[in-house]
Design a protein around this motif. Structure first.
Motif, PDB file in Angstrom:
ATOM      1  N   SER A 101      -3.844   4.760  -0.337  1.00 40.51           N
ATOM      2  CA  SER A 101      -4.787   3.721  -0.765  1.00 40.51           C
ATOM      3  C   SER A 101      -4.617   3.397  -2.245  1.00 40.51           C
ATOM      4  O   SER A 101      -4.708   2.232  -2.657  1.00 40.51           O
ATOM      5  CB  SER A 101      -6.220   4.157  -0.472  1.00 40.51           C
ATOM      6  N   ALA A 102      -4.343   4.412  -3.078  1.00 39.15           N
ATOM      7  CA  ALA A 102      -4.168   4.178  -4.512  1.00 39.15           C
ATOM      8  C   ALA A 102      -2.893   3.389  -4.785  1.00 39.15           C
ATOM      9  O   ALA A 102      -2.889   2.498  -5.649  1.00 39.15           O
ATOM     10  CB  ALA A 102      -4.136   5.508  -5.254  1.00 39.15           C
ATOM     11  N   MET A 103      -1.810   3.704  -4.063  1.00 37.58           N
ATOM     12  CA  MET A 103      -0.573   2.945  -4.255  1.00 37.58           C
ATOM     13  C   MET A 103      -0.768   1.497  -3.841  1.00 37.58           C
ATOM     14  O   MET A 103      -0.306   0.571  -4.525  1.00 37.58           O
ATOM     15  CB  MET A 103       0.565   3.585  -3.450  1.00 37.58           C
ATOM     16  N   ALA A 104      -1.456   1.268  -2.712  1.00 38.74           N
ATOM     17  CA  ALA A 104      -1.707  -0.101  -2.259  1.00 38.74           C
ATOM     18  C   ALA A 104      -2.571  -0.857  -3.265  1.00 38.74           C
ATOM     19  O   ALA A 104      -2.342  -2.046  -3.539  1.00 38.74           O
ATOM     20  CB  ALA A 104      -2.383  -0.077  -0.884  1.00 38.74           C
ATOM     21  N   LEU A 105      -3.565  -0.171  -3.836  1.00 40.09           N
ATOM     22  CA  LEU A 105      -4.441  -0.813  -4.821  1.00 40.09           C
ATOM     23  C   LEU A 105      -3.683  -1.128  -6.112  1.00 40.09           C
ATOM     24  O   LEU A 105      -3.857  -2.216  -6.692  1.00 40.09           O
ATOM     25  CB  LEU A 105      -5.632   0.100  -5.121  1.00 40.09           C
ATOM     26  N   GLU A 133      -6.972  -2.872   1.965  1.00 38.37           N
ATOM     27  CA  GLU A 133      -7.878  -2.854   3.113  1.00 38.37           C
ATOM     28  C   GLU A 133      -7.161  -2.408   4.382  1.00 38.37           C
ATOM     29  O   GLU A 133      -7.763  -1.764   5.250  1.00 38.37           O
ATOM     30  CB  GLU A 133      -8.487  -4.247   3.324  1.00 38.37           C
ATOM     31  N   VAL A 134      -5.893  -2.720   4.484  1.00 37.85           N
ATOM     32  CA  VAL A 134      -5.134  -2.379   5.686  1.00 37.85           C
ATOM     33  C   VAL A 134      -4.852  -0.885   5.756  1.00 37.85           C
ATOM     34  O   VAL A 134      -4.814  -0.305   6.843  1.00 37.85           O
ATOM     35  CB  VAL A 134      -3.811  -3.179   5.734  1.00 37.85           C
ATOM     36  N   ILE A 135      -4.668  -0.236   4.611  1.00 39.54           N
ATOM     37  CA  ILE A 135      -4.263   1.164   4.596  1.00 39.54           C
ATOM     38  C   ILE A 135      -5.293   2.062   5.269  1.00 39.54           C
ATOM     39  O   ILE A 135      -4.942   3.032   5.933  1.00 39.54           O
ATOM     40  CB  ILE A 135      -3.992   1.644   3.149  1.00 39.54           C
ATOM     41  N   ASN A 136      -6.568   1.736   5.125  1.00 40.44           N
ATOM     42  CA  ASN A 136      -7.603   2.563   5.750  1.00 40.44           C
ATOM     43  C   ASN A 136      -7.483   2.544   7.271  1.00 40.44           C
ATOM     44  O   ASN A 136      -7.500   3.593   7.923  1.00 40.44           O
ATOM     45  CB  ASN A 136      -8.989   2.090   5.319  1.00 40.44           C
ATOM     46  N   ASN A 137      -7.338   1.350   7.842  1.00 39.01           N
ATOM     47  CA  ASN A 137      -7.192   1.249   9.299  1.00 39.01           C
ATOM     48  C   ASN A 137      -5.885   1.879   9.767  1.00 39.01           C
ATOM     49  O   ASN A 137      -5.862   2.582  10.790  1.00 39.01           O
ATOM     50  CB  ASN A 137      -7.252  -0.219   9.727  1.00 39.01           C
ATOM     51  N   MET A 180       2.705   1.808   0.279  1.00 41.93           N
ATOM     52  CA  MET A 180       3.615   0.817  -0.287  1.00 41.93           C
ATOM     53  C   MET A 180       4.152  -0.150   0.760  1.00 41.93           C
ATOM     54  O   MET A 180       4.798  -1.145   0.406  1.00 41.93           O
ATOM     55  CB  MET A 180       4.788   1.530  -0.981  1.00 41.93           C
ATOM     56  N   SER A 181       3.898   0.141   2.038  1.00 38.39           N
ATOM     57  CA  SER A 181       4.447  -0.686   3.106  1.00 38.39           C
ATOM     58  C   SER A 181       3.455  -1.707   3.650  1.00 38.39           C
ATOM     59  O   SER A 181       3.864  -2.656   4.339  1.00 38.39           O
ATOM     60  CB  SER A 181       4.924   0.218   4.266  1.00 38.39           C
ATOM     61  N   VAL A 182       2.161  -1.517   3.385  1.00 35.85           N
ATOM     62  CA  VAL A 182       1.155  -2.446   3.891  1.00 35.85           C
ATOM     63  C   VAL A 182       0.929  -3.564   2.884  1.00 35.85           C
ATOM     64  O   VAL A 182       1.320  -3.473   1.720  1.00 35.85           O
ATOM     65  CB  VAL A 182      -0.180  -1.732   4.196  1.00 35.85           C
TER      66      VAL A 182
END
Length: 276
Positions: A90-94, A180-184, A174-176
């Motif tokens: 989640s941190a990487m996605a953010l 928001e998507v990473i949680n699901n 890093m792939s999403v």
């Protein structure tokens, strides 16, 4: 003699890599310090699971040779460190969404330092969560029935697994396309791994397809290894398969495989993102 530096020279590759990784780790830990709600909510969920399962369902679930609280806590510990690894994703996605990665790219630093710092800070967060979880376990009646060395080995194994698994989640982050998507996406992976296992009920009570999945589930091996090292096994028969008969070796193999496979994949993915 006073003119001689006791530090590694700045051009030393290892020195630069270590310094960069430590700097990013401190940045992430300061971020947690400034947002204590992150730590609070990371701890509340496993504490809730301890109280829910031990106090509400504990009287209805029977485990051969031990009481349910002794059986449960290794499963809660495993669930806590696995769920705690999702912070890397989640941190990487953010950071990608907010452009932090672009700022890091403009700095003269090792590309792997961002990933090292991210996974290191999650290891610290999981360590804090583990301490709180063990205090909660002691409060509801959990006890360690092994030597201090075995106890420390159990804690170390749980934290090593969490560190290796955080690299898996970092790659997912890093792939999403968005935080928001990473949680699901992560829950689609974590819920089967933690609940279709021996964490909360003996695997031999599950229907055959689920029992087979649980017996080969790496989380089941982690739970079984923790029970063994904490002396919480009881007298229930252990499934006659290699992963359950040799859980510590299985977990160590799994940790090695995750690090060997996902660390290079993460570094390559990060380099690809940074070059855009």
């Amino acid at each position: 003699m006073s003119a001689i530096s006791t530090t590694l020279p700045s051009w030393n590759p290892f020195s630069r890599w270590y310094s960069d990784g430590w700097t990013v780790t401190k940045r992430n830990l300061i971020k947690i310090k400034r947002s204590p709600d992150m730590l609070v909510f990371a701890v509340i969920q496993p504490v809730m699971f301890v109280l829910l399962f031990s106090q509400v369902y504990g009287g209805a679930i029977q485990v051969q040779g031990t009481d349910y609280t002794q059986f449960l806590m290794a499963g809660i510990f495993a669930q806590t460190v696995v769920f705690g690894s999702t912070f890397s994703g989640s941190a990487m996605a953010l950071d990608l969404k907010e452009g932090i990665i672009d700022r890091f790219r403009s700095l003269p630093m090792s590309s792997s330092a961002v990933l090292i710092g991210r996974t290191n800070s999650d290891l610290v967060l999981n360590t804090i969560s583990m301490v709180i979880m063990m205090a909660t376990g002691l409060a509801v009646g959990w006890r360690v029935h092994s030597s201090p060395a075995e106890f420390l080995a159990g804690v170390g194994l749980l934290l090593l697994f969490s560190y290796a698994f955080s690299w898996v989640m970092a790659l997912l982050g890093m792939s999403v396309k968005s935080p928001e998507v990473i949680n699901n996406a992560s829950f689609l992976i974590l819920f089967p791994l933690t609940f279709v296992s021996n964490a909360f009920v003996p695997s031999d009570t599950l229907p055959t397809p689920l029992r087979i999945f649980a017996e080969w589930n790496p989380v089941s091996s982690l739970v079984q290894a923790a029970r063994q090292l904490f002396g919480n096994e009881g007298t229930a028969p252990v499934p006659d398969i290699w992963t359950m008969q040799h859980p510590i070796q299985t977990v160590l193999i799994g940790i090695t495989v995750m690090l060997v496979v996902f660390v290079p994949l993460c570094i390559r993915k990060f380099a690809s993102i940074s070059s855009r």
